[in-house]
Motif scaffolding. Structure first.
Motif, PDB file in Angstrom:
ATOM      1  N   UNK A   1       0.832  -1.209   0.000  1.00  7.75           N
ATOM      2  CA  UNK A   1       0.000   0.000   0.000  1.00  7.75           C
ATOM      3  C   UNK A   1       0.862   1.253   0.000  1.00  7.75           C
ATOM      4  N   UNK A   2       1.967   1.229   0.746  1.00  7.47           N
ATOM      5  CA  UNK A   2       2.884   2.354   0.753  1.00  7.47           C
ATOM      6  C   UNK A   2       3.558   2.527  -0.597  1.00  7.47           C
ATOM      7  N   UNK A   3       3.920   1.407  -1.227  1.00  9.60           N
ATOM      8  CA  UNK A   3       4.545   1.464  -2.549  1.00  9.60           C
ATOM      9  C   UNK A   3       3.609   2.088  -3.576  1.00  9.60           C
ATOM     10  N   UNK A   4       2.357   1.730  -3.510  1.00  9.73           N
ATOM     11  CA  UNK A   4       1.375   2.283  -4.459  1.00  9.73           C
ATOM     12  C   UNK A   4       1.251   3.795  -4.291  1.00  9.73           C
ATOM     13  N   UNK A   5       1.208   4.247  -3.046  1.00  9.89           N
ATOM     14  CA  UNK A   5       1.123   5.686  -2.789  1.00  9.89           C
ATOM     15  C   UNK A   5       2.373   6.418  -3.270  1.00  9.89           C
ATOM     16  N   UNK A   6       3.542   5.821  -3.036  1.00 12.19           N
ATOM     17  CA  UNK A   6       4.793   6.440  -3.462  1.00 12.19           C
ATOM     18  C   UNK A   6       4.863   6.530  -4.984  1.00 12.19           C
ATOM     19  N   UNK A   7       4.481   5.466  -5.658  1.00  8.39           N
ATOM     20  CA  UNK A   7       4.498   5.471  -7.121  1.00  8.39           C
ATOM     21  C   UNK A   7       3.563   6.537  -7.674  1.00  8.39           C
ATOM     22  N   UNK A   8       2.385   6.642  -7.107  1.00  5.53           N
ATOM     23  CA  UNK A   8       1.421   7.641  -7.582  1.00  5.53           C
ATOM     24  C   UNK A   8       1.930   9.064  -7.331  1.00  5.53           C
ATOM     25  N   UNK A   9       2.499   9.296  -6.147  1.00  4.30           N
ATOM     26  CA  UNK A   9       2.994  10.628  -5.811  1.00  4.30           C
ATOM     27  C   UNK A   9       4.176  11.026  -6.699  1.00  4.30           C
ATOM     28  N   UNK A  10       4.973  10.051  -7.097  1.00  2.00           N
ATOM     29  CA  UNK A  10       6.145  10.355  -7.918  1.00  2.00           C
ATOM     30  C   UNK A  10       5.761  10.916  -9.285  1.00  2.00           C
ATOM     31  N   UNK A  11       4.572  10.628  -9.751  1.00  2.00           N
ATOM     32  CA  UNK A  11       4.131  11.125 -11.056  1.00  2.00           C
ATOM     33  C   UNK A  11       3.939  12.637 -11.062  1.00  2.00           C
ATOM     34  N   UNK A  12       3.742  13.213  -9.894  1.00  2.00           N
ATOM     35  CA  UNK A  12       3.543  14.663  -9.819  1.00  2.00           C
ATOM     36  C   UNK A  12       4.626  15.374  -9.028  1.00  2.00           C
ATOM     37  N   UNK A  13       5.351  14.637  -8.170  1.00  2.00           N
ATOM     38  CA  UNK A  13       6.213  15.322  -7.208  1.00  2.00           C
ATOM     39  C   UNK A  13       7.539  14.607  -6.987  1.00  2.00           C
ATOM     40  N   UNK A  14       8.099  14.025  -8.031  1.00  2.00           N
ATOM     41  CA  UNK A  14       9.388  13.350  -7.897  1.00  2.00           C
ATOM     42  C   UNK A  14      10.456  14.344  -7.471  1.00  2.00           C
ATOM     43  N   UNK A  15      11.350  13.905  -6.580  1.00  2.00           N
ATOM     44  CA  UNK A  15      12.458  14.724  -6.098  1.00  2.00           C
ATOM     45  C   UNK A  15      13.471  13.785  -5.467  1.00  2.00           C
ATOM     46  N   UNK A  16      14.658  14.255  -5.078  1.00  2.00           N
ATOM     47  CA  UNK A  16      15.628  13.367  -4.447  1.00  2.00           C
ATOM     48  C   UNK A  16      14.964  12.513  -3.359  1.00  2.00           C
ATOM     49  N   UNK A  17      15.320  11.235  -3.322  1.00  2.00           N
ATOM     50  CA  UNK A  17      14.523  10.243  -2.592  1.00  2.00           C
ATOM     51  C   UNK A  17      14.281  10.585  -1.131  1.00  2.00           C
ATOM     52  N   UNK A  18      15.318  11.019  -0.418  1.00  2.00           N
ATOM     53  CA  UNK A  18      15.119  11.327   1.000  1.00  2.00           C
ATOM     54  C   UNK A  18      14.157  12.493   1.185  1.00  2.00           C
ATOM     55  N   UNK A  19      14.264  13.497   0.302  1.00  2.00           N
ATOM     56  CA  UNK A  19      13.363  14.645   0.391  1.00  2.00           C
ATOM     57  C   UNK A  19      11.955  14.282  -0.067  1.00  2.00           C
ATOM     58  N   UNK A  20      11.848  13.339  -0.982  1.00  2.00           N
ATOM     59  CA  UNK A  20      10.546  12.887  -1.477  1.00  2.00           C
ATOM     60  C   UNK A  20       9.690  12.336  -0.343  1.00  2.00           C
ATOM     61  N   UNK A  21      10.323  11.596   0.559  1.00  2.00           N
ATOM     62  CA  UNK A  21       9.593  11.042   1.697  1.00  2.00           C
ATOM     63  C   UNK A  21       9.523  12.096   2.806  1.00  2.00           C
TER      64      UNK A  21
END
Length: 215
Positions: free
Chosen positions: A151-171
């Motif tokens: 479930x967390x992976x699905x949310x991360x994948x969806x969010x990356x489509x609009x708000x990708x950024x360096x991984x630590x800052x992404x979370x």
């Protein structure tokens, strides 16, 4: 749970570091496998375009090299895809991650939890043992060790489509208000080099010294 360490297979320093991660995991009851990392040789700019990911938050950074940072994000994202595809809880590690303790079970968390001790800059220490709201920073204090559910992976994948950024800052808690971290941190960074940062991005690292290498 599956556990993977992102490894640049054609970079001996990365492979050597990943082997140390795997060995430390075994000592603490975690079976870690290497996961091939994406590199600038894989044309990450094109991959971002093919996947419909925005690059604007990676551009013109004084801290990290553009294509290297894109590659690191894609490496992490490939494991989110694997987590969702296999519907398996997944521990994602970077090659410089090192286990200093076992992961206490059962690990109660909501979708995504960081296990890594902060590796750079100032941070806050959680006040209680076990799973806490993300406390050390408003974003992951390094993306070197975290567990996610499908479930967390699905949310991360969806969010990356609009708000990708360096991984630590992404979370961060604005993207994912439910983020947690486990304390005492069972994983810390043991690093002597970086494949992502420039000098400016390395100075705040806790293990930075005059022998630190930018590969």
């Amino acid at each position: 749970m599956k556990a993977y360490v992102i490894t640049i297979l054609d970079e001996p320093k990365s492979v050597e570091s990943a082997k140390k991660c795997i060995k430390s995991g075994k000592r603490h009851g975690v079976n870690v496998e290497m996961w091939p990392g994406i590199t600038p040789k894989d044309n990450p700019v094109q991959l971002f375009e093919e996947k419909g990911l925005p690059t604007r938050r990676f551009e013109n950074s004084v801290y990290s090299r553009y294509e290297n940072c894109l590659s690191a994000f894609l490496s992490h994202r490939s494991l989110w895809e694997e987590c969702l595809r296999t519907k398996t809880e997944t521990l994602i590690l970077e090659h410089d991650a090192f286990f200093v303790d076992s992961i206490k079970q059962p690990l109660f968390y909501n979708k995504i939890i960081s296990l890594g001790k902060p590796s750079y800059g100032k941070y806050n220490t959680p006040r209680t043992f076990g799973s806490n709201p993300l406390t050390s920073k408003a974003y992951f204090p390094g993306a070197h060790a975290y567990i996610m559910s499908p479930a967390g992976a699905k949310l991360a994948l969806n969010k990356s489509l609009s708000n990708a950024m360096p991984t630590d800052l992404f979370f961060n808690v604005q993207n994912f208000e439910f983020l947690q971290e486990y304390y005492p941190w069972p994983v810390e960074v043991r690093e002597t080099f970086t494949t992502i940062q420039k000098v400016e991005g390395s100075l705040a690292k806790h293990m930075y010294n005059e022998e630190y290498e930018i590969v």
